[in-house]
Design a protein around this motif. Structure first.
Motif, mmCIF file in Angstrom:
data_model
loop_
_atom_site.group_PDB
_atom_site.id
_atom_site.type_symbol
_atom_site.label_atom_id
_atom_site.label_comp_id
_atom_site.label_asym_id
_atom_site.label_seq_id
_atom_site.Cartn_x
_atom_site.Cartn_y
_atom_site.Cartn_z
ATOM 1 N N TRP A 510 0.821 -1.210 0.000
ATOM 2 C CA TRP A 510 0.000 0.000 0.000
ATOM 3 C C TRP A 510 0.852 1.255 0.000
ATOM 4 O O TRP A 510 0.480 2.268 -0.562
ATOM 5 C CB TRP A 510 -0.962 0.014 1.194
ATOM 6 N N SER A 511 1.989 1.193 0.668
ATOM 7 C CA SER A 511 2.862 2.369 0.608
ATOM 8 C C SER A 511 4.303 1.930 0.770
ATOM 9 O O SER A 511 4.583 0.818 1.218
ATOM 10 C CB SER A 511 2.493 3.385 1.692
ATOM 11 N N LYS A 512 5.186 2.840 0.413
ATOM 12 C CA LYS A 512 6.601 2.520 0.436
ATOM 13 C C LYS A 512 7.087 2.209 1.848
ATOM 14 O O LYS A 512 8.045 1.474 2.048
ATOM 15 C CB LYS A 512 7.382 3.720 -0.132
ATOM 16 N N SER A 513 6.366 2.750 2.845
ATOM 17 C CA SER A 513 6.810 2.544 4.228
ATOM 18 C C SER A 513 6.643 1.094 4.661
ATOM 19 O O SER A 513 7.202 0.669 5.660
ATOM 20 C CB SER A 513 6.030 3.472 5.159
ATOM 21 N N GLN A 514 5.849 0.321 3.907
ATOM 22 C CA GLN A 514 5.664 -1.086 4.274
ATOM 23 C C GLN A 514 6.697 -2.001 3.632
ATOM 24 O O GLN A 514 6.712 -3.193 3.903
ATOM 25 C CB GLN A 514 4.265 -1.557 3.848
ATOM 26 N N TRP A 515 7.527 -1.443 2.766
ATOM 27 C CA TRP A 515 8.532 -2.289 2.113
ATOM 28 C C TRP A 515 9.442 -2.896 3.166
ATOM 29 O O TRP A 515 9.758 -2.235 4.153
ATOM 30 C CB TRP A 515 9.400 -1.466 1.165
ATOM 31 N N PRO A 516 9.854 -4.132 2.964
ATOM 32 C CA PRO A 516 10.879 -4.651 3.860
ATOM 33 C C PRO A 516 12.127 -3.787 3.728
ATOM 34 O O PRO A 516 12.695 -3.685 2.645
ATOM 35 C CB PRO A 516 11.136 -6.071 3.348
ATOM 36 N N VAL A 517 12.495 -3.140 4.830
ATOM 37 C CA VAL A 517 13.605 -2.185 4.753
ATOM 38 C C VAL A 517 14.905 -2.926 4.491
ATOM 39 O O VAL A 517 15.114 -4.012 5.007
ATOM 40 C CB VAL A 517 13.741 -1.400 6.064
#
Lengths: 518, 467
Positions: A510-517
């Motif tokens: 849903w957003s880039k903040s949920q990407w596995p860092v």
């Protein structure tokens, strides 16, 4: 003897004092700009202005008719050219120096970062405004009645805009550039999917040929950068300028911008221009105006629309100048606060995940994720051919110059807009949640996926819907509106999904903040 | 009066453009470094004692400073802010005006070394954030090296003997720890070392993108990664099997040494590797290098929760009593398949025959003189089926139903399978003192010799059983 010297000196001093007037007069080829005749002469006699008529239709000057989209695209091109020339002074198109030279431009060249930003955003702004311009031309039926071919020229310009942008994206030789190049090369090589199935790859490897033409090898490297650079700074801009010339020349020959058949100046026009005092003229609407029309005295009026034109100088020139400054200010301020991206030095050993093409190709990359050949080659080609054929398949002469043609056009556009959003979002949601053929049948032959994938289904649906509208409304124009509306919606939604909602491994987030860092 | 709209638009756009152009120009002529250089000039003037110095201070020109080192292909603009690095008057000033500490610049002139050859960071950048490149979004692979790890750079050109003598204690101690904590038991360096972990050659120059930074608490840099990873490997890489039991200080030293394992070499003329060290080939040193990581002292076996198996005590007298050096060498050379024990032969983990011999000698140094009581297996007619039944009752609890090993060792591995039956029988009979393996013979559970022979024959069939 002395008397004649005296006269010569006097003459010289006189000329010196009068130099402002005489120079301006020679430049404008007119002593003053008070009479209509001299105002018209400025337009006709100036190399840069004469591509426009001496008189301009009032409709053209209404901001809500064109929104200045085409003009803004042109100005953005100018800015990109000027800033590009400045960048060329410092940029070095070799593998060893490219990245460092871009770093130097941003770090130590006076105003270098700003110039680079202007170049970047003017270029990408062209994509946005060329698309807007195309939408304006389409929705006002401006591709009709002699303008069919110019629409095709416009499509060529659109494609050139995309390629120019993409070629520029590769030049900094950073991670973004490198992996965009890899994606581009894979798409260029994707016809191999088809030739493999036909079993003719070893005789005619079209995909491999394309890929090698682009990369100058099999992987992006030393040979790639100089050729991409050459295309970006020489070949493509020259081609673009030639096509721009044709594009403008044809607009002029077709009598300037389109306008409605029934037109009358409205009080609101007073805001935008000086309404004409003179009535009458001798030329039909689809011709441009020469100087003769402006001769004093009575002339036979064969077409009343001449009453709806005003002198280009100063009405049009001021308007264009205003848009120029507006565009410049817009690009400048945007470039001051938003930096053009520049990532790590290209490293073939560290794949970006996700490796993404520049945003304007991410709609296509979404389609590529279903099938490289379909998404990267077949469907975009089909879309371009479809767009190019619109003026030849819809030849209804009515409603030229009116946004959305009429009430029915508005409702068709609205319906298509809603149906396209609902259907495409539904289709993508299905794919994200349930996968596609490969998920369900692991052994399915690739040809089945090439033929039946979300991309091809969607294009099929769009075509079917347009035919349905043609049948329902008995109007090819309505069908065209449905098709084009759906094209725009697809472009925007697919680009958004590819840009914002796709993360590592092209998975949905849903957003880039949920990407596995990382 | 007429054309109000376009004229207004023109006016507003032009004014906006002019205003922002002025702002841009102001920003452009007042970059970050200029502020530092102005302050520096002021400081310089203030500190100048005599006229000559004052003149020098006055003559100081505020402009971008750059050290271009052609041989190292570096353009370092660090000195645009760190402007006083060579000025002795700035010894007591604050950063960034401060003089470089120590006499390092005397021996490493700026004109020859620049800054980033030792300190890393982005030399071409002209603002602090991008130059130090500590943040991930500066998109620079090599952030500035923290001073506590800076000795890693010395090792690029200097040998460890010289470093030790000249007080580069951190990198030297890091190296010592590296060689004595058994890191090479799992990691290869220069072709020798275990294969459980990644080879560490060139890890000191690996880009930031190679390191998973998700769980890093501090700055997302390589040095911070190494330190946090040393302190708790599984906190940084959850699936890691790395063992590390070191304290905070040791983690710093080790990180320094790891950063010194670079893949790019300085040009030959910069290097000062004066003497090639003769590596310590004693059995003890080799044991520490390659074995100690798992086997610790070697005196006790223990259950390792990460490996989920017992790590045998390899120096316990009971083993040494029954296993001769040839057998031990075979285990070391071939490893134990199905366990974490690596094969150490030259073609695998890369030890030489001689090194393996030294290790075996070291392991067996405390072998008891007494030989075990012989067990003539051949005398018995072994019954495999009966052996299987007994195995399930007696052995499977520790060695697994199919001998795959858990608390006990994996019996399916080739070394056990090819071992002398007598050796196996003696082991079952006498057990392994100091390990969980009890004696099963007459002193213990009381299995008869026939039964032991049955079990041994069954064990020999285990390799055919599928898991």
């Amino acid at each position: 003897m002395s008397e004649s010297t005296q006269t010569g000196i006097n003459k010289f001093v006189g000329n010196l004092i009068g130099i402002k007037d005489s120079f301006l007069g020679s430049f404008l080829r007119s002593r003053s700009l008070l009479s209509d005749r001299s105002k018209a002469a400025v337009m006709v006699n100036n190399f840069f202005l004469h591509v426009q008529g001496a008189k301009t239709h009032i409709n053209t000057l209404r901001p809500t008719y064109t929104f200045g989209m085409g003009l803004i695209s042109l100005y953005l091109f100018f800015f990109a050219v000027i800033s590009g020339v400045l960048l060329m002074i410092y940029y070095s198109p070799s593998l060893e120096n490219a990245y460092d030279s871009v770093k130097d431009i941003t770090n130590v060249v006076f105003g270098g970062n700003l110039i680079r930003n202007i170049h970047k955003w003017a270029g990408e702004g062209m994509i946005v405004f060329v698309m807007f311009h195309m939408a304006r031309v389409f929705f006002t039926s401006s591709y009709k009645k002699g303008r069919e071919f110019n629409w095709v020229v416009g499509i060529v310009l659109l494609v050139l805009t995309f390629i120019l942008n993409f070629s520029g994206y590769l030049l900094p030789w950073d991670q973004l550039a490198y992996w965009a190049m890899v994606i581009g090369a894979n798409i260029a090589g994707s016809p191999a999917e088809i030739t493999d199935i036909l079993g003719i790859t070893k005789y005619f490897d079209f995909g491999g040929l394309q890929k090698e033409l682009f990369l100058g090898g099999t992987v992006p490297g030393k040979a790639t950068l100089p050729r991409v650079h050459f295309f970006h700074v020489m070949f493509l801009p020259i081609i673009l300028v030639i096509f721009l010339g044709v594009h403008f020349w044809r607009v002029r020959k077709d009598g300037g911008l389109t306008k409605p058949d029934e037109f009358g100046p409205a009080p609101v026009d007073e805001k935008f221009l000086a309404l004409p005092e003179k009535k009458g003229g001798i030329f039909p609407t689809n011709k441009t105006y020469g100087l003769m029309e402006l001769a004093h005295g009575k002339t036979p009026a064969v077409d009343k629309d001449i009453e709806n034109t005003v002198l280009s100088w100063p009405n049009l020139v001021w308007a264009e100048f205003a848009v120029l400054m507006l565009t410049f200010a817009g690009v400048f301020v945007y470039s001051m606060y938003i930096n053009a991206p520049l990532k790590e030095l290209a490293n073939p050993l560290i794949p970006e995940n996700p490796a993404k093409a520049p945003w304007y190709f991410l709609g296509l990359q979404e389609l590529v994720s279903y099938s490289a050949f379909m998404g990267g080659i077949a469907l975009p080609t089909l879309a371009l051919i479809g767009l190019g054929l619109i003026p030849y398949l819809d030849r209804e002469p009515q409603h030229v110059g009116l946004w959305f043609s009429n009430k029915q056009g508005k409702s068709v556009a609205l319906q298509s807009f809603i149906v396209a959003i609902a259907a495409l979002v539904g289709l993508l949601a299905f794919v994200v949640n349930f996968g596609w053929l490969r998920t369900w049948f692991t052994d399915i032959p690739q040809v089945a996926i090439i033929l039946v994938n979300p991309g091809t289904l969607w294009v099929g649906f769009v075509m079917a819907w347009s035919l349905f509208i043609i049948k329902k409304t008995d109007s090819t124009r309505m069908g065209a509106i449905a098709l084009f509306t759906m094209f725009l919606v697809s472009f925007v939604i697919l680009t958004y999904v590819g840009t914002e909602l796709r993360g590592p491994n092209w998975d949905f987030y849903w957003s880039k903040s949920q990407w596995p860092v990382h | 009066m007429h054309r109000r709209f376009y004229l207004k638009l023109l006016l507003v756009s032009s004014i906006a453009l002019l205003a922002f152009a002025l702002l841009a120009a102001y920003k452009e002529i007042n970059p970050e470094w200029k502020h530092y250089q102005n302050n520096y000039k002021e400081l310089f003037m203030k500190n100048a004692k005599d006229e000559a110095m004052k003149e020098k201070a006055k003559a100081f020109k505020v402009e971008v400073q750059q050290l271009y080192i052609e041989k190292l292909n570096r353009a370092d603009r660090c000195v645009s802010c760190h402007i006083g690095v060579e000025n002795p008057m700035m010894a007591k000033a604050e950063a960034p005006y401060k003089k470089h500490s120590g006499d390092y610049l005397g021996k490493h002139p700026l004109s020859r070394f620049g800054c980033t050859a030792c300190h890393q960071g982005q030399g071409r950048a002209t603002n602090k954030e991008e130059a130090h490149a500590l943040e991930h979004d500066t998109h620079w692979e090599y952030p500035i090296v923290p001073l506590k790890h800076i000795q890693s750079s010395c090792a690029q050109c200097h040998d460890y003997a010289m470093l030790e003598k000249n007080g580069a204690d951190k990198v030297v101690r890091g190296r010592k720890l590296f060689l004595e904590k058994g890191c090479l038991g799992c990691h290869k360096v220069d072709g020798a070392g275990g294969i459980l972990g990644k080879a560490l050659d060139g890890i000191g120059t690996q880009p930031r993108a190679y390191f998973p930074m998700r769980y890093i608490q501090g700055e997302r840099t390589q040095s911070a990664w190494h330190k946090e990873h040393f302190l708790d490997p599984r906190a940084i890489v959850p699936e890691s099997e790395m063992k590390a039991s070191i304290n905070d200080e040791e983690a710093d030293f080790l990180a320094t040494y790891i950063l010194a394992l670079k893949s790019t070499e300085m040009p030959r003329e910069y290097r000062r590797i004066r003497q090639t060290e003769t590596p310590d080939m004693s059995g003890e040193a080799l044991y520490k290098k390659y074995c100690i990581g798992c086997h610790t002292t070697g005196r006790e076996s223990y259950f390792d929760e990460i490996f989920n198996r017992t790590i045998p005590s390899i120096m316990n007298p009971a083993l040494l009593k029954s296993a001769d050096n040839q057998y031990l060498k075979k285990i070391v050379s071939e490893g134990r398949e199905g366990t974490q024990m690596t094969s150490w032969k030259p073609t695998a983990a890369g030890l030489t025959e001689q090194e393996i011999d030294m290790i075996v000698e070291y392991i067996s140094k405390d072998r008891p003189a007494a030989k075990p009581e012989p067990f003539d297996v051949a005398k018995f007619r072994a019954d495999v089926k009966r052996g299987g039944e007994l195995f399930n009752i007696r052995c499977a609890l520790c060695h697994g139903k199919k001998g795959e090993g858990e608390l006990g060792i994996n019996l399916k591995n080739p070394v056990v399978q090819s071992a002398d039956p007598e050796f196996l029988a003696v082991t079952v009979r006498d057990g392994r003192a100091g390990t969980p393996m009890p004696p099963f013979g007459k002193d213990g559970v009381g299995l008869k010799e026939q039964e032991i022979a049955d079990i041994v024959s069954y064990v020999k069939t285990l390799s055919q059983k599928k898991l």
